[in-house]
Design a protein around this motif. Structure first.
Motif, short mmCIF file in Angstrom:
data_model
loop_
_atom_site.label_atom_id
_atom_site.label_comp_id
_atom_site.label_asym_id
_atom_site.label_seq_id
_atom_site.Cartn_x
_atom_site.Cartn_y
_atom_site.Cartn_z
N UNK A 143 37.90 48.39 40.15
CA UNK A 143 38.99 47.42 40.34
C UNK A 143 40.36 48.06 40.50
N UNK A 144 40.61 49.19 39.85
CA UNK A 144 41.92 49.84 39.95
C UNK A 144 42.14 50.47 41.32
N UNK A 145 41.07 50.66 42.09
CA UNK A 145 41.22 51.26 43.42
C UNK A 145 40.87 50.22 44.48
N UNK A 146 39.67 50.33 45.11
CA UNK A 146 39.39 49.43 46.23
C UNK A 146 38.80 48.09 45.77
N UNK A 147 38.37 48.03 44.54
CA UNK A 147 37.84 46.80 43.92
C UNK A 147 36.75 46.18 44.78
N UNK A 148 35.62 46.87 44.89
CA UNK A 148 34.54 46.39 45.75
C UNK A 148 33.29 46.05 44.94
N UNK A 149 32.54 45.07 45.46
CA UNK A 149 31.34 44.59 44.74
C UNK A 149 30.06 45.18 45.30
N UNK A 150 30.14 45.71 46.53
CA UNK A 150 28.93 46.11 47.23
C UNK A 150 29.06 47.53 47.74
N UNK A 151 28.02 48.31 47.52
CA UNK A 151 28.01 49.70 48.02
C UNK A 151 26.55 50.05 48.34
N UNK A 152 26.32 50.59 49.51
CA UNK A 152 24.98 50.95 49.94
C UNK A 152 24.02 49.76 49.77
N UNK A 153 24.55 48.57 50.05
CA UNK A 153 23.74 47.36 50.03
C UNK A 153 23.40 46.85 48.63
N UNK A 154 23.97 47.44 47.61
CA UNK A 154 23.66 47.01 46.23
C UNK A 154 24.96 46.80 45.46
N UNK A 155 24.88 46.12 44.31
CA UNK A 155 26.10 45.98 43.50
C UNK A 155 26.69 47.34 43.19
N UNK A 156 28.02 47.44 43.25
CA UNK A 156 28.68 48.71 42.92
C UNK A 156 28.38 49.07 41.46
N UNK A 157 28.59 50.33 41.12
CA UNK A 157 28.21 50.83 39.81
C UNK A 157 28.85 50.01 38.68
N UNK A 158 30.15 49.69 38.82
CA UNK A 158 30.80 48.95 37.73
C UNK A 158 30.33 47.51 37.65
N UNK A 159 29.75 46.98 38.74
CA UNK A 159 29.18 45.62 38.70
C UNK A 159 27.80 45.66 38.05
N UNK A 160 27.01 46.67 38.42
CA UNK A 160 25.66 46.78 37.86
C UNK A 160 25.71 47.15 36.38
N UNK A 161 26.71 47.94 35.99
CA UNK A 161 26.86 48.35 34.57
C UNK A 161 28.18 47.76 34.08
N UNK A 162 29.19 48.60 33.89
CA UNK A 162 30.53 48.09 33.56
C UNK A 162 31.54 49.17 33.94
N UNK A 163 32.81 48.83 33.82
CA UNK A 163 33.85 49.76 34.30
C UNK A 163 33.85 51.08 33.56
N UNK A 164 33.73 51.02 32.24
CA UNK A 164 33.76 52.26 31.45
C UNK A 164 32.61 53.16 31.87
#
Ligand code: GRG
Length: 264
Positions: free
Chosen positions: A52-73
């Motif tokens: 969220x502090x950078x590009x704030x994206x939900x999707x990467x390589x067709x899957x939820x981004x790492x911070x969406x699948x897990x959490x920001x920390x």
């Protein structure tokens, strides 16, 4: 960390390491540590870029981004650990002369730090809504995406040396570096074209983000056709750098062509 790395990227950077080594007549197995290292740095950069502090994206390589699948920390720590693990892989190449290993570490550090990828990302973050000249845009991309692509080719060339064989000649290394700088830029021009022409499901990440964020791009500065001409010119100039180097096979050329023809 496995989620971030083993999730279906195109693997362009590790392939560049191995293709360079193969083109020089080296043993592909000698490039595996460098190949893993550049992909780890690249994957860490994507995980942090999506935060969220950078590009704030939900999707990467067709899957939820790492911070969406897990959490920001978790995503911050994943990126931090992947970066450290990349350097560990380079440092633990016991079949290479120590001086070559040191040089590899130096090359990857320079390509990743504030004079390379992180510096480019910082310029990019501050460029939102700004008007950049073509030269400024080029400088940003040389750092942000070009530096790791250049480093991939250089690490492939440095992997040629073993304890028993001589290092690659510096003039040959410089020509390969020039090739890599040109395809690095071509990669980014193509990325801007794809961002306009593709759609989110094909891309596996959010389409049209650059335009939506008012980010300067090659297609906004040169127009779509101008950007396509530019990527073809860079491709031709890159292949010219390889001519006369006595390289084996054609995988490096094939990768350069893939970079300007890819659709995601
Ligand atoms: C956060 C320190 C830090 C740096 C981020 C490279 C970068 C700097 C951010 C990535 C943002 C981005 C999407 C840039 C466009 C070019 C690019 C690197 C695209 C993704 O690379 P690909 O197409 O991805 O090789 P895959 O998923 O195939 O590995």
């Amino acid at each position: 960390m496995r989620y971030a790395v083993l999730n279906g990227g195109k693997r362009i950077r590790p392939l560049l390491v191995l293709a360079t080594l193969e083109a020089l007549g080296g043993e592909p197995g000698h490039g595996l540590a460098s190949a893993a290292a550049v992909e780890m740095i690249h994957s860490y950069s994507l995980v942090h870029d999506d935060l969220p502090a950078m590009d704030d994206d939900d999707l990467r390589r067709g899957q939820p981004t790492c911070h969406k699948a897990y959490d920001e920390a978790t995503a911050i720590l994943v990126g931090d650990a992947l970066q450290a693990l990349a350097f560990q892989h380079l440092a633990e190449q016991y079949g290479l002369p120590a001086s070559t290993v040191l040089r590899m570490i130096q090359e990857l550090a320079r390509a990743s730090n504030d004079m390379g990828m992180v510096g480019g990302q910082a310029i990019d973050l501050h460029a939102v809504g700004q008007t950049l000249t073509l030269a400024e845009l080029e400088h940003m991309h040389h750092l942000k995406t070009g530096a790791i692509i250049e480093c991939s080719v250089v690490l492939g060339a440095l992997s040629f040396q073993t304890r028993d064989s001589a290092a690659i000649a510096e003039d040959k290394l410089e020509r390969l570096r020039s090739f890599a700088r040109l395809i690095g830029l071509a990669f980014q021009v193509r990325d801007d074209i794809i961002d306009v022409e593709s759609n989110t499901s094909e891309l596996g990440k959010t389409q049209g983000k650059d335009a939506a964020n008012h980010k300067p791009t090659y297609s906004s500065l040169l127009g779509l056709e101008g950007a396509k001409r530019k990527s073809n010119q860079l491709h031709t100039a890159a292949l010219d750098q390889l001519a006369g180097l006595g390289l084996q096979g054609s995988r490096l050329e094939q990768l350069a062509t893939f970079i300007i023809e890819r659709t995601h």
